[in-house]
Design an enzyme around this catalytic site. Structure first.
Site, PDB file in Angstrom:
ATOM      1  N   TYR A 124       0.873  -1.142  -0.098  1.00  0.00           N
ATOM      2  CA  TYR A 124      -0.010  -0.330   0.066  1.00  0.00           C
ATOM      3  C   TYR A 124       0.855   1.273  -0.202  1.00  0.00           C
ATOM      4  O   TYR A 124       2.046   1.495   0.710  1.00  0.00           O
ATOM      5  CB  TYR A 124      -0.952  -0.093   1.229  1.00  0.00           C
ATOM      6  CG  TYR A 124      -2.330  -0.082   0.906  1.00  0.00           C
ATOM      7  CD1 TYR A 124      -3.048   1.019   0.204  1.00  0.00           C
ATOM      8  CD2 TYR A 124      -3.204  -1.116   1.122  1.00  0.00           C
ATOM      9  CE1 TYR A 124      -4.459   0.743  -0.273  1.00  0.00           C
ATOM     10  CE2 TYR A 124      -4.520  -1.097   0.728  1.00  0.00           C
ATOM     11  CZ  TYR A 124      -5.055  -0.353  -0.103  1.00  0.00           C
ATOM     12  OH  TYR A 124      -6.187  -0.262  -0.476  1.00  0.00           O
TER      13      TYR A 124
ATOM     14  N   GLU B 183      -0.557   4.695  -0.473  1.00  0.00           N
ATOM     15  CA  GLU B 183      -1.440   5.866  -0.837  1.00  0.00           C
ATOM     16  C   GLU B 183      -0.600   7.419  -0.599  1.00  0.00           C
ATOM     17  O   GLU B 183       0.228   7.349   0.444  1.00  0.00           O
ATOM     18  CB  GLU B 183      -2.651   5.890   0.258  1.00  0.00           C
ATOM     19  CG  GLU B 183      -3.736   5.056  -0.201  1.00  0.00           C
ATOM     20  CD  GLU B 183      -4.910   5.130   0.862  1.00  0.00           C
ATOM     21  OE1 GLU B 183      -5.101   6.024   1.624  1.00  0.00           O
ATOM     22  OE2 GLU B 183      -5.941   4.306   0.615  1.00  0.00           O
TER      23      GLU B 183
ATOM     24  N   ARG C  88      -1.317  -2.942 -18.267  1.00  0.00           N
ATOM     25  CA  ARG C  88      -2.935  -2.254 -18.328  1.00  0.00           C
ATOM     26  C   ARG C  88      -3.068  -1.276 -17.191  1.00  0.00           C
ATOM     27  O   ARG C  88      -2.831  -1.641 -16.059  1.00  0.00           O
ATOM     28  CB  ARG C  88      -3.885  -3.332 -18.321  1.00  0.00           C
ATOM     29  CG  ARG C  88      -5.415  -2.855 -18.272  1.00  0.00           C
ATOM     30  CD  ARG C  88      -6.238  -4.285 -18.463  1.00  0.00           C
ATOM     31  NE  ARG C  88      -6.054  -4.660 -19.909  1.00  0.00           N
ATOM     32  CZ  ARG C  88      -6.307  -4.491 -21.046  1.00  0.00           C
ATOM     33  NH1 ARG C  88      -7.110  -3.347 -21.032  1.00  0.00           N
ATOM     34  NH2 ARG C  88      -5.749  -4.643 -22.203  1.00  0.00           N
TER      35      ARG C  88
ATOM     36  N   ASP D  15      -6.628  13.430 -25.032  1.00  0.00           N
ATOM     37  CA  ASP D  15      -6.456  12.051 -24.449  1.00  0.00           C
ATOM     38  C   ASP D  15      -5.817  11.050 -25.583  1.00  0.00           C
ATOM     39  O   ASP D  15      -6.460  10.818 -26.480  1.00  0.00           O
ATOM     40  CB  ASP D  15      -7.814  11.457 -24.325  1.00  0.00           C
ATOM     41  CG  ASP D  15      -8.140   9.963 -24.015  1.00  0.00           C
ATOM     42  OD1 ASP D  15      -7.030   9.309 -24.106  1.00  0.00           O
ATOM     43  OD2 ASP D  15      -9.169   9.424 -23.725  1.00  0.00           O
TER      44      ASP D  15
ATOM     45  N   THR E 258      -3.853   5.797 -21.833  1.00  0.00           N
ATOM     46  CA  THR E 258      -3.780   4.480 -21.275  1.00  0.00           C
ATOM     47  C   THR E 258      -2.294   4.326 -21.650  1.00  0.00           C
ATOM     48  O   THR E 258      -1.480   4.676 -22.388  1.00  0.00           O
ATOM     49  CB  THR E 258      -4.477   3.488 -22.041  1.00  0.00           C
ATOM     50  OG1 THR E 258      -4.291   3.721 -23.358  1.00  0.00           O
ATOM     51  CG2 THR E 258      -5.864   3.684 -21.669  1.00  0.00           C
TER      52      THR E 258
ATOM     53  N   LYS F 120      -1.891   0.198 -24.620  1.00  0.00           N
ATOM     54  CA  LYS F 120      -2.161   0.261 -26.448  1.00  0.00           C
ATOM     55  C   LYS F 120      -0.817   0.220 -27.197  1.00  0.00           C
ATOM     56  O   LYS F 120      -0.261  -0.473 -27.129  1.00  0.00           O
ATOM     57  CB  LYS F 120      -3.291   1.302 -26.638  1.00  0.00           C
ATOM     58  CG  LYS F 120      -4.632   0.906 -25.806  1.00  0.00           C
ATOM     59  CD  LYS F 120      -5.712   2.074 -25.874  1.00  0.00           C
ATOM     60  CE  LYS F 120      -6.836   1.790 -25.202  1.00  0.00           C
ATOM     61  NZ  LYS F 120      -7.753   2.711 -25.184  1.00  0.00           N
TER      62      LYS F 120
HETATM   63  C1  LIG Z   1      -8.809   3.077 -24.443  1.00  0.00           C
HETATM   64  C2  LIG Z   1      -9.377   4.456 -24.239  1.00  0.00           C
HETATM   65  C3  LIG Z   1      -9.834   4.866 -22.813  1.00  0.00           C
HETATM   66  C4  LIG Z   1     -10.264   4.149 -21.709  1.00  0.00           C
HETATM   67  O1  LIG Z   1      -9.218   3.058 -21.309  1.00  0.00           O
HETATM   68  P1  LIG Z   1      -9.604   2.224 -20.245  1.00  0.00           P
HETATM   69  O2  LIG Z   1      -8.296   1.860 -19.885  1.00  0.00           O
HETATM   70  O3  LIG Z   1     -10.219   1.083 -21.259  1.00  0.00           O
HETATM   71  O4  LIG Z   1     -10.384   2.858 -19.325  1.00  0.00           O
HETATM   72  C5  LIG Z   1      -9.797   6.180 -22.898  1.00  0.00           C
HETATM   73  N1  LIG Z   1      -9.869   7.210 -23.884  1.00  0.00           N
HETATM   74  C6  LIG Z   1      -9.405   6.733 -25.114  1.00  0.00           C
HETATM   75  C7  LIG Z   1      -9.338   7.683 -26.263  1.00  0.00           C
HETATM   76  C8  LIG Z   1      -9.298   5.435 -25.478  1.00  0.00           C
HETATM   77  O5  LIG Z   1      -8.802   4.906 -26.566  1.00  0.00           O
END
Ligand SMILES: *Cc1c(COP(=O)(O)O)cnc(C)c1O
Length: 420
Positions: free
Chosen positions: A51, A53, A232, A197, A223, A226
């Protein structure tokens, strides 16, 4: 895997089946990838027990001397990799990173502008069934009907009219480059914060295959699993002036204890992404997507916007007389794993859809190149041209499995040829 085999053969068998599936099929879901053996090992480490925090140097628990070293290393690597002043590596997923960013820079009820979901925006960019659409007043921009690319003139008009607190640039099913500089101009013109994002394209940004949002964005969320090929999880990056607000919004604003084991995986992934080998990997992802797009187009499959600039393709299966749902299922039966997706101005429902989203990051992680992309395109076309043909599907599945097995899967059947 041996500890699991010894004490829980039931779970071990399921994991073994999933490994086999990942080896034998062509993984073409644009948001998926294969993390390296080193990333998997770090993510499975003893940091899962701890932990922590708080933040390095300011923890609410004892025993964090090594946690602090780990998180600081991940932060420093993220900052260097993406050329930003501040990094928060604690968000557990993309959705949580976005929640923290909204929480930091907008109040419930405030107007936020994002890309229309049915045209490529993400669930967390204002879907009515998501917290984002419930808590904030989302307005959306679309693509141009002719070019099927983002219409920056329309973005500007809508922004000046709606005066959003935050403008979100970034998408989950958009095959074209996004002009973050132009979004920055629009944000400036209406005094909004630009939030990028970059979840889908983080690996391309790291490998300099896509314009970096860093000079233009007030906050960047992403993220890590990807195109970036990490564990993850997610991160949020910003300029120093926003650091305090962002950190508070992540913890204690929206999360409890950080997932240190995932942060270990992120640190390893950021290190991998800093190598020349990774830049070459990113270049090959884009090259493979272009070759795949050309071959599919030549086979009569219409591609949204006519092609791709990045790692993904959005195909209009209506041009083959099939729905996205049918295409996804037919290809799935042939060992080609994709996902259906709406296309801009889709006439089919969000469940059935006309589109199919195809990505090259995972295949590129296995070392496939342009020749392999042409073979993959031929299989896809064979299936889509006879979506009810069980014989075709069976034949393709056998060919695909034999072909796929010849390419090592990072973390499963061998070391990646990715980061040399
Ligand atoms: C994949 C994705 C997310 C969300 O990611 P998670 O890890 O599945 O919550 C948010 N924004 C965009 C543009 C994404 O492609």
């Amino acid at each position: 895997m041996s500890a699991i085999q010894d004490c829980d053969p039931e779970v071990a068998a399921i994991i073994a089946d999933e490994e086999r599936r990942q080896v034998d099929s062509l993984e073409m879901i644009a948001s998926e990838n294969y993390a390296s053996a080193a990333v998997l090992e770090a993510t499975g480490s003893v940091f899962t027990n701890k932990y922590a925090e708080g933040y390095p140097g300011k923890r609410y628990y004892a025993g964090n001397q090594h946690s602090d070293r780990l998180e600081t290393l991940a932060i420093e690597r993220a900052k260097a990799l993406f050329h930003v002043e501040h990094a928060n590596v604690q968000p557990t997923s993309g959705a949580e990173a976005n929640m923290a960013a909204y929480f930091a820079f907008a109040a419930p009820g405030d107007t936020i502008m994002g890309m229309e979901l049915s045209q490529g925006g993400h669930l967390t960019h204002g879907s009515p069934v998501n917290f984002s659409g419930r808590l904030y007043n989302f307005v959306s921009y679309t693509v141009d009907r002719e070019t099927e690319a983002i219409d920056m003139a329309a973005v500007r008009r809508i922004a000046l009219d709606a005066k959003p607190k935050i403008i979100v640039a970034g998408a989950t099913a958009y095959p074209r480059a996004i002009d973050f500089a132009a979004f920055g101009e629009v944000a400036k013109a209406c005094s909004a914060l630009l939030m990028v994002d970059m979840s889908h394209i983080a690996g391309l940004v790291a490998g300099e295959q896509h314009m970096s949002p860093a000079p233009y964005a007030g906050v960047i969320t992403s993220t890590t699993h990807k195109t970036l090929r990490g564990p993850r999880g997610a991160m949020a990056l910003c300029r120093s002036e926003h650091a305090e607000a962002l950190d508070k919004a992540v913890f204690p604003g929206t999360q409890g204890g950080p997932h240190l084991h995932t942060i270990a995986g992120k640190a390893v992934a950021f290190g991998e992404a800093m190598t020349a080998g990774f830049a070459d990997y990113a270049r090959r992802i884009v090259e493979n997507a272009a070759v795949l797009a050309e071959a599919l187009s030549a086979g009569g499959l219409r591609l949204v916007s006519g092609g791709t600039d990045n790692h993904l393709i959005l195909a209009d299966c209506g041009s083959k007389g099939v729905s996205g749902l049918k295409a996804q299922n037919a290809l799935g039966g042939a060992g080609i794993v994709t996902n259906r997706n709406t296309i801009p101005w889709d006439t089919r429902s969000a469940y059935v859809t006309s589109g199919l989203r195809l990505g090259t990051p995972a295949l590129t992680s296995r070392g496939m190149g342009p020749d392999e992309m042409r073979r993959v395109a031929a299989w896809i076309l064979r299936v889509l041209d006879d979506p009810d043909g069980e014989g075709v599907r069976e034949a393709v599945r056998a060919e695909v499995a034999e072909f796929a097995r010849a390419f090592p899967v990072p973390g499963i059947t061998g070391r990646a040829p990715v980061v040399a």
